[in-house]
Design a protein around this motif. Structure first.
Motif, PDB file in Angstrom:
ATOM      1  N   HIS A 143       0.646  -1.292   0.136  1.00  0.00           N
ATOM      2  CA  HIS A 143      -0.010  -0.102  -0.109  1.00  0.00           C
ATOM      3  C   HIS A 143       0.896   1.376   0.090  1.00  0.00           C
ATOM      4  N   GLU A 157     -10.801  -8.637  -5.043  1.00  0.00           N
ATOM      5  CA  GLU A 157     -11.187  -8.021  -3.859  1.00  0.00           C
ATOM      6  C   GLU A 157     -10.623  -8.804  -2.531  1.00  0.00           C
ATOM      7  N   VAL A 160      -7.183  -7.311  -2.160  1.00  0.00           N
ATOM      8  CA  VAL A 160      -7.370  -5.950  -1.515  1.00  0.00           C
ATOM      9  C   VAL A 160      -7.633  -5.826   0.167  1.00  0.00           C
ATOM     10  N   GLU A 161      -8.477  -6.882   0.261  1.00  0.00           N
ATOM     11  CA  GLU A 161      -8.923  -7.068   1.820  1.00  0.00           C
ATOM     12  C   GLU A 161      -7.878  -7.482   2.550  1.00  0.00           C
ATOM     13  N   ARG A 183      -9.014   2.721  -1.167  1.00  0.00           N
ATOM     14  CA  ARG A 183      -9.910   2.098  -2.201  1.00  0.00           C
ATOM     15  C   ARG A 183     -10.213   3.434  -3.499  1.00  0.00           C
ATOM     16  N   LYS A 184     -10.313   4.488  -2.995  1.00  0.00           N
ATOM     17  CA  LYS A 184     -10.674   5.629  -4.012  1.00  0.00           C
ATOM     18  C   LYS A 184      -9.447   5.780  -4.957  1.00  0.00           C
TER      19      LYS A 184
END
Length: 253
Positions: A143, A157, A160-161, A183-184
């Protein structure tokens, strides 16, 4: 019952495998050789168990003797090269990475996602770029990097989670630590094809990254260019990174 061959690795139970991994990962960048006592201390293992495991690892080429100490064996290098070649990425990507470095004189990376971190498969350092902690085989929180966000934007997903579950620890004062903001950003990256690291992995360092996609549109890797924040304009080098990543994507397909 056939006798065990000389180069055949000995069978290990899960606990032994975990201890072997602990010993191998006890080596840090810059370590040439370590004493068995230091290995035991870093791995948190008893000295007697460490001596026994080190002997087995030397016999199988994972470690080598260096006087009274031990160092990582060439067998590990061979295994690492096989792992990289199986992905078919480094050899295919190297000409594109070299062109990017030549054109920008900044540092170029090729990385893949593994769990919540990126692993650098290739790093071409530029003469005008800052000294970065990235190294071939090194890891960094996904990240907090351009390559990590570029891959996550085109991952499922579940991937990402998994990253969000780490609570997004801060690597620098500008690291994104908000799940909503991340997320944006991932949605924007997915639409534009380029991710940016604006001093999120280190003060004074910026980068532009773009994903390498398979035929289904999933990211298998990412390419980035990193440089000084006061010298490199990310919006100017972004098209070159994007073009290189698209070209490599087509080549790999």
């Amino acid at each position: 019952m056939r006798p065990a061959q000389r180069n055949e690795p000995q069978r290990s139970d899960p606990s032994t495998t975990a201890r072997v991994c602990a010993l191998l990962t006890a080596f840090r960048p810059g370590d040439e050789a370590l004493s068995v006592s230091e290995l035991a201390r870093r791995a948190g293992l008893p000295k007697t168990s460490t001596h026994r495991l080190v002997s087995h690892m030397i016999a199988n080429g994972l470690l080598e003797r260096d006087g009274a100490a031990v160092r990582l064996g060439l067998r590990l290098f061979e295994i690492g090269q096989l792992a990289i070649r199986q992905r078919g990425l480094v050899d295919s990507a190297r000409p594109h990475l070299a062109d990017l470095r030549e054109a920008t004189r900044n540092t170029v990376h090729l990385a893949v996602l593994e769990g919540t971190e990126v692993v650098y498969l290739d790093v071409l350092r530029g003469p005008d770029a800052p000294r970065l902690p990235s190294r071939i085989g090194g890891r960094f929180p996904a990240h907090a990097t351009g390559v990590g966000k570029a891959i996550l934007a085109h991952a499922g997903e579940q991937a990402v989670e998994k990253v969000l579950e780490t609570s997004l620890p801060a690597v620098s004062r500008r690291t994104i630590t908000s799940p909503a903001i991340l997320r944006k950003q991932l949605a924007t990256i997915r639409a534009e094809g380029v991710a940016y690291d604006l001093e999120e992995s280190g003060v004074g360092v910026v980068c532009a990254a773009s994903p390498v996609l398979d035929g289904e549109g999933a990211a298998v890797a990412a390419i980035s260019i990193s440089g000084w924040s006061n010298r490199m304009r990310t919006e100017r080098i972004a098209p070159a990174v994007r073009t290189a990543a698209l070209t490599l994507s087509r080549k790999l397909r």
